[in-house]
Design a protein around this motif. Sequence first.
Motif, PDB file in Angstrom:
ATOM      1  N   ASN A 163      12.541  20.079   6.566  1.00 12.45           N
ATOM      2  CA  ASN A 163      11.149  20.504   6.674  1.00 12.45           C
ATOM      3  C   ASN A 163      10.290  19.329   7.139  1.00 12.45           C
ATOM      4  O   ASN A 163      10.437  18.209   6.643  1.00 12.45           O
ATOM      5  CB  ASN A 163      10.659  21.015   5.316  1.00 12.45           C
ATOM      6  N   LEU A 164       9.402  19.592   8.073  1.00 10.11           N
ATOM      7  CA  LEU A 164       8.592  18.522   8.667  1.00 10.11           C
ATOM      8  C   LEU A 164       7.751  17.792   7.633  1.00 10.11           C
ATOM      9  O   LEU A 164       7.625  16.561   7.678  1.00 10.11           O
ATOM     10  CB  LEU A 164       7.684  19.100   9.756  1.00 10.11           C
ATOM     11  N   SER A 165       7.184  18.515   6.677  1.00  7.82           N
ATOM     12  CA  SER A 165       6.342  17.861   5.665  1.00  7.82           C
ATOM     13  C   SER A 165       7.157  16.900   4.807  1.00  7.82           C
ATOM     14  O   SER A 165       6.691  15.808   4.458  1.00  7.82           O
ATOM     15  CB  SER A 165       5.661  18.905   4.787  1.00  7.82           C
ATOM     16  N   GLY A 166       8.385  17.298   4.490  1.00  4.53           N
ATOM     17  CA  GLY A 166       9.249  16.421   3.713  1.00  4.53           C
ATOM     18  C   GLY A 166       9.629  15.175   4.486  1.00  4.53           C
ATOM     19  O   GLY A 166       9.693  14.072   3.928  1.00  4.53           O
ATOM     20  N   VAL A 167       9.870  15.342   5.788  1.00  4.52           N
ATOM     21  CA  VAL A 167      10.209  14.205   6.644  1.00  4.52           C
ATOM     22  C   VAL A 167       9.032  13.238   6.720  1.00  4.52           C
ATOM     23  O   VAL A 167       9.200  12.016   6.620  1.00  4.52           O
ATOM     24  CB  VAL A 167      10.590  14.686   8.059  1.00  4.52           C
ATOM     25  N   GLY A 168       7.830  13.790   6.873  1.00  5.99           N
ATOM     26  CA  GLY A 168       6.638  12.941   6.951  1.00  5.99           C
ATOM     27  C   GLY A 168       6.414  12.149   5.673  1.00  5.99           C
ATOM     28  O   GLY A 168       6.084  10.965   5.720  1.00  5.99           O
ATOM     29  N   SER A 169       6.620  12.798   4.518  1.00  2.00           N
ATOM     30  CA  SER A 169       6.438  12.112   3.237  1.00  2.00           C
ATOM     31  C   SER A 169       7.447  10.982   3.074  1.00  2.00           C
ATOM     32  O   SER A 169       7.101   9.888   2.613  1.00  2.00           O
ATOM     33  CB  SER A 169       6.588  13.113   2.079  1.00  2.00           C
ATOM     34  N   TYR A 170       8.692  11.238   3.477  1.00  2.00           N
ATOM     35  CA  TYR A 170       9.727  10.220   3.324  1.00  2.00           C
ATOM     36  C   TYR A 170       9.489   9.041   4.269  1.00  2.00           C
ATOM     37  O   TYR A 170       9.723   7.886   3.913  1.00  2.00           O
ATOM     38  CB  TYR A 170      11.107  10.831   3.574  1.00  2.00           C
ATOM     39  N   LEU A 171       8.999   9.343   5.478  1.00  6.23           N
ATOM     40  CA  LEU A 171       8.695   8.277   6.426  1.00  6.23           C
ATOM     41  C   LEU A 171       7.633   7.327   5.868  1.00  6.23           C
ATOM     42  O   LEU A 171       7.735   6.109   6.023  1.00  6.23           O
ATOM     43  CB  LEU A 171       8.210   8.873   7.759  1.00  6.23           C
ATOM     44  N   THR A 172       6.617   7.905   5.224  1.00  2.83           N
ATOM     45  CA  THR A 172       5.560   7.079   4.651  1.00  2.83           C
ATOM     46  C   THR A 172       6.084   6.219   3.504  1.00  2.83           C
ATOM     47  O   THR A 172       5.652   5.080   3.316  1.00  2.83           O
ATOM     48  CB  THR A 172       4.397   7.962   4.160  1.00  2.83           C
ATOM     49  N   LYS A 173       7.038   6.766   2.737  1.00  2.78           N
ATOM     50  CA  LYS A 173       7.629   5.988   1.647  1.00  2.78           C
ATOM     51  C   LYS A 173       8.446   4.820   2.199  1.00  2.78           C
ATOM     52  O   LYS A 173       8.438   3.725   1.651  1.00  2.78           O
ATOM     53  CB  LYS A 173       8.512   6.887   0.787  1.00  2.78           C
ATOM     54  N   LEU A 174       9.164   5.084   3.292  1.00  2.87           N
ATOM     55  CA  LEU A 174       9.970   4.034   3.897  1.00  2.87           C
ATOM     56  C   LEU A 174       9.105   2.988   4.580  1.00  2.87           C
ATOM     57  O   LEU A 174       9.361   1.789   4.486  1.00  2.87           O
ATOM     58  CB  LEU A 174      10.944   4.635   4.921  1.00  2.87           C
ATOM     59  N   ARG A 175       8.084   3.483   5.302  1.00  2.00           N
ATOM     60  CA  ARG A 175       7.213   2.594   6.064  1.00  2.00           C
ATOM     61  C   ARG A 175       5.768   3.048   5.872  1.00  2.00           C
ATOM     62  O   ARG A 175       5.326   4.013   6.517  1.00  2.00           O
ATOM     63  CB  ARG A 175       7.579   2.663   7.559  1.00  2.00           C
ATOM     64  N   PRO A 176       5.009   2.400   4.976  1.00  2.00           N
ATOM     65  CA  PRO A 176       3.620   2.813   4.736  1.00  2.00           C
ATOM     66  C   PRO A 176       2.763   2.825   5.996  1.00  2.00           C
ATOM     67  O   PRO A 176       1.762   3.536   6.066  1.00  2.00           O
ATOM     68  CB  PRO A 176       3.115   1.763   3.740  1.00  2.00           C
ATOM     69  N   ASP A 177       3.160   2.028   7.006  1.00  2.00           N
ATOM     70  CA  ASP A 177       2.359   1.955   8.231  1.00  2.00           C
ATOM     71  C   ASP A 177       2.836   2.915   9.316  1.00  2.00           C
ATOM     72  O   ASP A 177       2.338   2.860  10.453  1.00  2.00           O
ATOM     73  CB  ASP A 177       2.352   0.527   8.781  1.00  2.00           C
TER      74      ASP A 177
ATOM     75  N   CYS B 294       0.831  -1.205   0.000  1.00  4.25           N
ATOM     76  CA  CYS B 294       0.000   0.000   0.000  1.00  4.25           C
ATOM     77  C   CYS B 294       0.872   1.264   0.000  1.00  4.25           C
ATOM     78  O   CYS B 294       2.012   1.254   0.446  1.00  4.25           O
ATOM     79  CB  CYS B 294      -0.906   0.020   1.235  1.00  4.25           C
ATOM     80  N   ASP B 295       0.306   2.371  -0.515  1.00  2.00           N
ATOM     81  CA  ASP B 295       0.993   3.661  -0.430  1.00  2.00           C
ATOM     82  C   ASP B 295       0.992   4.151   1.014  1.00  2.00           C
ATOM     83  O   ASP B 295       1.961   4.755   1.471  1.00  2.00           O
ATOM     84  CB  ASP B 295       0.287   4.695  -1.317  1.00  2.00           C
ATOM     85  N   LYS B 296      -0.106   3.902   1.694  1.00  2.00           N
ATOM     86  CA  LYS B 296      -0.257   4.293   3.095  1.00  2.00           C
ATOM     87  C   LYS B 296      -1.077   3.230   3.786  1.00  2.00           C
ATOM     88  O   LYS B 296      -2.097   2.780   3.250  1.00  2.00           O
ATOM     89  CB  LYS B 296      -0.955   5.660   3.205  1.00  2.00           C
ATOM     90  N   PHE B 297      -0.632   2.821   4.978  1.00  2.00           N
ATOM     91  CA  PHE B 297      -1.380   1.817   5.729  1.00  2.00           C
ATOM     92  C   PHE B 297      -1.638   2.338   7.139  1.00  2.00           C
ATOM     93  O   PHE B 297      -0.721   2.839   7.807  1.00  2.00           O
ATOM     94  CB  PHE B 297      -0.614   0.494   5.807  1.00  2.00           C
ATOM     95  N   VAL B 298      -2.884   2.239   7.574  1.00  2.00           N
ATOM     96  CA  VAL B 298      -3.291   2.730   8.895  1.00  2.00           C
ATOM     97  C   VAL B 298      -3.806   1.562   9.720  1.00  2.00           C
ATOM     98  O   VAL B 298      -4.709   0.833   9.274  1.00  2.00           O
ATOM     99  CB  VAL B 298      -4.399   3.804   8.779  1.00  2.00           C
ATOM    100  N   TYR B 299      -3.236   1.379  10.893  1.00  2.00           N
ATOM    101  CA  TYR B 299      -3.723   0.328  11.787  1.00  2.00           C
ATOM    102  C   TYR B 299      -5.026   0.786  12.424  1.00  2.00           C
ATOM    103  O   TYR B 299      -5.114   1.891  12.978  1.00  2.00           O
ATOM    104  CB  TYR B 299      -2.674   0.010  12.848  1.00  2.00           C
ATOM    105  N   THR B 300      -6.028  -0.058  12.362  1.00  2.00           N
ATOM    106  CA  THR B 300      -7.360   0.345  12.808  1.00  2.00           C
ATOM    107  C   THR B 300      -7.452   0.516  14.326  1.00  2.00           C
ATOM    108  O   THR B 300      -8.413   1.108  14.815  1.00  2.00           O
ATOM    109  CB  THR B 300      -8.415  -0.671  12.348  1.00  2.00           C
ATOM    110  N   GLU B 301      -6.474   0.025  15.057  1.00  2.00           N
ATOM    111  CA  GLU B 301      -6.489   0.232  16.510  1.00  2.00           C
ATOM    112  C   GLU B 301      -6.479   1.719  16.870  1.00  2.00           C
ATOM    113  O   GLU B 301      -7.051   2.124  17.886  1.00  2.00           O
ATOM    114  CB  GLU B 301      -5.282  -0.455  17.161  1.00  2.00           C
ATOM    115  N   VAL B 302      -5.850   2.549  16.022  1.00  2.00           N
ATOM    116  CA  VAL B 302      -5.786   3.982  16.318  1.00  2.00           C
ATOM    117  C   VAL B 302      -7.069   4.697  15.910  1.00  2.00           C
ATOM    118  O   VAL B 302      -7.234   5.882  16.193  1.00  2.00           O
ATOM    119  CB  VAL B 302      -4.577   4.648  15.622  1.00  2.00           C
ATOM    120  N   LEU B 303      -7.983   3.980  15.249  1.00  2.00           N
ATOM    121  CA  LEU B 303      -9.238   4.579  14.794  1.00  2.00           C
ATOM    122  C   LEU B 303     -10.404   4.289  15.732  1.00  2.00           C
ATOM    123  O   LEU B 303     -11.492   4.825  15.538  1.00  2.00           O
ATOM    124  CB  LEU B 303      -9.600   4.055  13.397  1.00  2.00           C
TER     125      LEU B 303
END
Length: 273
Positions: free
Chosen positions: A217-231, A145-154
């Motif tokens: 930049n925080l936004s760039g860090v967040g984008s890269y984190l998601t690329k490294l780890r979709p979850d 997945c491009d982005k994965f969200v664990y449902t426990e946080v929802l």
Amino acid sequence: MKLRSNDKPELPDGQRRLAVLIDADNAQASIIEGLLAEIARYGVATVKRIYGDWTSTHASRWKDPLLKYSINPVQQFPYTKGKNATDSAMIIDAMDLMYTGRFDGFCIVSSDSDFTRLAQRLREEGLMVFGFGEKKTPESFVAACDKFVYTEVLLPEVIVSAPVAAKAKPKASGKKPVATVTPNMEVAASKSVHAALPLNLIRQAIEEDSDEEGWANLSGVGSYLTKLRPDFDPRLYGFKKLSDLFKQSKQFFIVEERGTAGSSAKSIYVKVV
């Protein structure tokens, strides 16, 4: 209304059109409110379908959410004992929807690894894939997945309240009133224990996006984190937002807010201590 190159109607605010497919055999009805709120962050759910055997008592817990949130139930009988026909129905429908060319992305709600290849195929078509599942979800599906969200946080926040006191005076037993345990008490216990911060991963993301002085930049860090780890999700570590994670981890990171010329808006920059 403006049309794209594939004659797909474009939403006024440019948001993604998303198809939401839910595996009722593999998801809890209690996540639905948090799930739809999370999906709204990524786009507009123009199709919402949930798959399962609605003749079974197991699916009855979904009845109220279906009506409240206008989710279309798709009946799938278990043709063979021990085989999951629901997965096949979801995959077939996903491919049909993909070929219409009307969607920018798909939200697959399941903890089943059977959807790994589906996620890969959708991404090959240039579509965004957002996965939602429990922490038991196999890594293969998460990584597809491009982005994965664990449902426990929802899950909804847990409220523990003391019972209303009776008019009659309680007996002098010396015992304290027992707190009322809500159905989500077990969830509270799991949510109070957060995973350890993946410091190496975060440092790698900062380094990848940093300037010569080490600021990123925080936004760039967040984008890269998601690329490294979709979850990757700051909520898994006890923080509502990524900025909160950095601001409350001063022993590891330095945070700086910078204004931009001619604007009142500020950008957040981070640096490893």
